[in-house]
Design an enzyme around this catalytic site. Structure first.
Site, PDB file in Angstrom:
ATOM      1  N   ASP A   8       0.880  -1.168   0.000  1.00  0.00           N
ATOM      2  CA  ASP A   8       0.000   0.000   0.000  1.00  0.00           C
ATOM      3  C   ASP A   8       0.916   1.215   0.000  1.00  0.00           C
ATOM      4  OD1 ASP A   8      -2.252   1.661   0.219  1.00  0.00           O
ATOM      5  OD2 ASP A   8      -2.069   1.705   2.402  1.00  0.00           O
ATOM      6  N   GLU A  67      -1.287  -1.418  -4.926  1.00  0.00           N
ATOM      7  CA  GLU A  67      -2.486  -0.638  -5.208  1.00  0.00           C
ATOM      8  C   GLU A  67      -2.215   0.361  -6.327  1.00  0.00           C
ATOM      9  OE1 GLU A  67      -5.435   0.627  -2.016  1.00  0.00           O
ATOM     10  OE2 GLU A  67      -4.375   2.495  -2.455  1.00  0.00           O
ATOM     11  N   ASP A 139      -2.417   0.850   7.375  1.00  0.00           N
ATOM     12  CA  ASP A 139      -1.645   0.719   6.131  1.00  0.00           C
ATOM     13  C   ASP A 139      -1.207  -0.725   5.893  1.00  0.00           C
ATOM     14  OD1 ASP A 139      -1.524   3.528   5.178  1.00  0.00           O
ATOM     15  OD2 ASP A 139      -0.540   3.835   7.108  1.00  0.00           O
TER      16      ASP A 139
END
Length: 173
Positions: A8, A67, A139
């Site tokens: 992420d 991502e 996160d």
């Protein structure tokens, strides 16, 4: 068996999550955050690159899932996010890892069942799916969710490919 590293990306905090997939079973290997406390962006990018490289060396993943960039309200933030994402991808490709990219909405849909899920819902489902004793940091949970998404999507693609092959061979009617 496969080991998947989920990332992420962020210019200040980059979450990572590592899981093992054996058939349909997922198990937790590790997670955390790469925190960049320096102010200048080039130094932060260097720390992200070094951190991701170290995680790859430690866990030896087979796949790298990250991502995709979403368009934020602040263009400067989106550009910094894109740069952080870029150095993470370079760290993976330098280790010859295949890179897979997933939209945040797709990750939430896969893990929670709702594309607009809240971070707390993602944390809860990651905890449940991986049988963790507590919710991971936000996160890190997002990174684990990205890795879980890769497992589910790659399984579905493999099943569809096998079905198509069997249809072509006349084994299914």
């Amino acid at each position: 068996m496969a080991i998947i590293l989920g990332i992420d990306p962020g210019s200040r905090v980059t979450g990572y999550g590592v899981i093992r997939q054996v058939g349909r079973q997922l198990s937790y290997l590790g997670s955390g955050c790469i925190r960049t406390k320096v102010d200048d962006l080039p130094s932060r990018l260097k720390l992200i690159y070094a951190g991701v490289t170290e995680i790859i060396t430690q866990f030896q993943p087979d796949y790298f899932a990250i991502e995709q960039v979403f368009m934020a309200k602040n263009a400067d933030s989106a550009l910094k996010l894109g740069q952080a994402r870029g150095v993470a991808i370079v760290a993976a490709t330098n280790q010859s890892l295949p890179v897979f990219e997933y939209a945040a909405r797709q990750v939430k849909q896969t893990v929670v069942g709702i594309g607009s899920a809240e971070k707390s819902q993602v944390q809860h489902m990651v905890r449940t799916l991986l049988k963790l004793p507590a919710n991971p940091q936000a996160d890190a949970a997002d990174a684990l969710a990205i890795a879980i998404t890769h497992c589910h999507i790659s399984q579905n693609v493999a099943q569809v490919s096998e079905t198509r092959l069997n249809l072509a061979r006349g084994r299914l009617r």
